[in-house]
Design an enzyme around this catalytic site. Structure first.
Site, PDB file in Angstrom:
ATOM      1  N   SER A 149       0.891  -1.263  -0.055  1.00 57.99           N
ATOM      2  CA  SER A 149       0.064  -0.069  -0.125  1.00 57.99           C
ATOM      3  C   SER A 149       0.820   1.052  -0.065  1.00 57.99           C
ATOM      4  O   SER A 149       1.502   1.320   1.076  1.00 57.99           O
ATOM      5  CB  SER A 149      -0.809   0.111   1.253  1.00 57.99           C
ATOM      6  OG  SER A 149      -1.843  -0.828   1.062  1.00 57.99           O
ATOM      7  N   LYS A 152      -7.393   1.889  -2.582  1.00 53.68           N
ATOM      8  CA  LYS A 152      -6.869   1.608  -1.166  1.00 53.68           C
ATOM      9  C   LYS A 152      -6.943   2.836  -0.524  1.00 53.68           C
ATOM     10  O   LYS A 152      -7.266   2.933   0.972  1.00 53.68           O
ATOM     11  CB  LYS A 152      -5.502   0.897  -1.406  1.00 53.68           C
ATOM     12  CG  LYS A 152      -4.943   0.470   0.163  1.00 53.68           C
ATOM     13  CD  LYS A 152      -5.675  -0.508   0.787  1.00 53.68           C
ATOM     14  CE  LYS A 152      -5.335  -0.598   2.302  1.00 53.68           C
ATOM     15  NZ  LYS A 152      -4.094  -1.152   2.646  1.00 53.68           N
TER      16      LYS A 152
END
Lengths: 295, 295
Positions: free
Chosen positions: B96, B171
């Site tokens: 991420s 995300k």
């Protein structure tokens, strides 16, 4: 069978009183405006000329008005409920007003030998018409049990939260979560769009995980489709967040994101958006970013 | 059958690589730490001594590391993937990290004739172990189709969001909604509790209406039960909101409540709470109010 009273026949009150009438109850009604009073009289309601008269003729008096001062005027003002109500009667305030003032109202009515429930609702006009409102109730358990059959004629998700004022507290908490989740979804979809992703795909992906909420589902879709007809109006959301922020100040409580969300609603209102759906909060963030989520 | 590579064998990467192995694939693995590399070798993985070596021996190279600089080092640093990778191979970055940096990484790999997907996950260690991760994917549709069978060995809710970087954008949007909904629930439950209502009853009532969310359900319960063992750690939520705020600044975007939520996470971290579950954000609001939601 109990004599019912109903004060406040607006967008919410008129269909709610109508549902009590439709179930065969005798309902004594009053509103500052003549029109809705007359309309309900044609359906069998007893038209009264004051809140006092409603109280004189009723065992259970339902009230639903706009804001705290309105409720205070109906209950304790000239020609108000307190002037007509008899010992042993029950006042059910279904307005969304200050939890702190509500506790005070309950004490003043108790001094007259009158029980009170606070029973604010959510679900809007559609919920009022379909008798599918959520009703959050504060007050004595025995009084709640007595009034519950009438609530069931007006709503579906009926929760006894606690003592006097706790129904209003619950409603305010509900509106904090709703307003702030709208704000969260607005920040996220605007971020996604400005970063070049398709916000509709992002919403879809997010619905599958921890970010899931009814607000993401319903209000997220409104933001994507630019569908800002109410729904729930920004000026009512502002009223509810104002209740939160006023109560927070007097309770000694910091609500930083409620405060910012209110400022964003204020900004949309400043552009003439008071009667848009509350999902239109996104317009204020879009203006700051000089970018639209979609369309 | 394709030769697979996997760089980054931490809390997430080790079980994810393990799931690829368990499905019978040949997996070349590397981590800065020797221990997890050895452990996977005992399960049949090929232990490598650098990201470059993994790239030399693999057709598809999965990467999952902590933050943007770590991913850049693995891909383009000394002994990195770019030094070993062959034309026609695919790099799948499941970290991420910054959506903006990701687009740049994809361009640099494309210049070497290498396709890239960004495929960050949510669902945590449990999701990695159970192969039930949500995977948000950015990149070319044909490459997504090629890699999808491998994603299905590691996750369940697999969404192709858009082009390179859009998986990371999704995300970040997810983490904005999650962080801000936690904050919303914290403000609401603390308000209810400080106003004297039972916050457990309020949570229950709110779950029946528009305020419903998975966060209210799961993280709301954590706040009531004071159950702050992670779960998802505050320091990771801080990392993700930092990605949001950094990207927002460079995109020209104002995220007022993300910014405040980050400050509240910072306040909990300042008291030693970095490794608490992110629902512990409520501790910062409780301190400001000198009042606990419960217990």
């Amino acid at each position: 069978m109990a004599n019912l009273g109903f004060v406040g026949l607006g967008i919410m009150g008129k269909p709610m009183a109508g549902n009590l009438l439709a179930a065969g109850h005798k309902v004594h009604v009053y509103d500052l405006l003549r029109e809705p009073t007359k309309e309900l009289a044609t359906k069998g309601a007893v038209a009264c000329s004051s809140s006092r008269e409603v109280a004189q003729k009723s065992d259970i008096i339902f009230v639903i008005v706009q804001d705290t001062p309105d409720a205070e005027a109906v209950l304790f003002g000239k020609d108000g409920v307190a002037e007509g109500v008899r010992q042993g009667c029950v006042v059910v305030d279904m307005s969304s007003i200050s939890p702190i003032a509500t506790k005070e109202f309950a004490r003043r009515l108790a001094a007259l030998g009158v029980e009170m429930l606070d029973a604010p609702v959510s679900g809007g006009q559609v919920g009022a018409e379909n008798a599918s409102l959520s009703i959050m109730v504060g007050g004595q358990p025995g009084v709640f049990a007595q009034i519950k059959p009438y609530f069931e004629l007006m709503g579906k998700n009926i929760v006894h939260v606690g003592g006097n004022g706790d129904g209003q507290t619950c409603k305010v908490a509900n509106q904090i979560v709703v307003g702030l989740t709208i704000e969260a979804v607005a920040e996220a979809l605007l971020f996604a769009s400005k970063a070049g992703a398709d916000p509709a795909k992002v919403r879809e992906a997010l619905l599958g995980g921890f970010a899931q909420s009814r607000i993401l589902e319903l209000h997220g879709e409104r933001m994507l489709k630019r569908s800002f007809d109410p729904g729930f109006r920004i000026r009512l959301q502002q009223k509810d967040l104002n209740l939160a922020l006023q109560a927070a100040r007097s309770l000694g409580l910091s609500l930083p994101n409620t405060s910012t969300a209110q400022e964003l609603f204020n900004a949309v209102a400043a552009e003439g958006g008071s009667d848009l759906d509350h999902s239109a909060l996104v317009l204020a963030l879009e203006k700051l970013a000089n970018h639209r989520v979609s369309g």
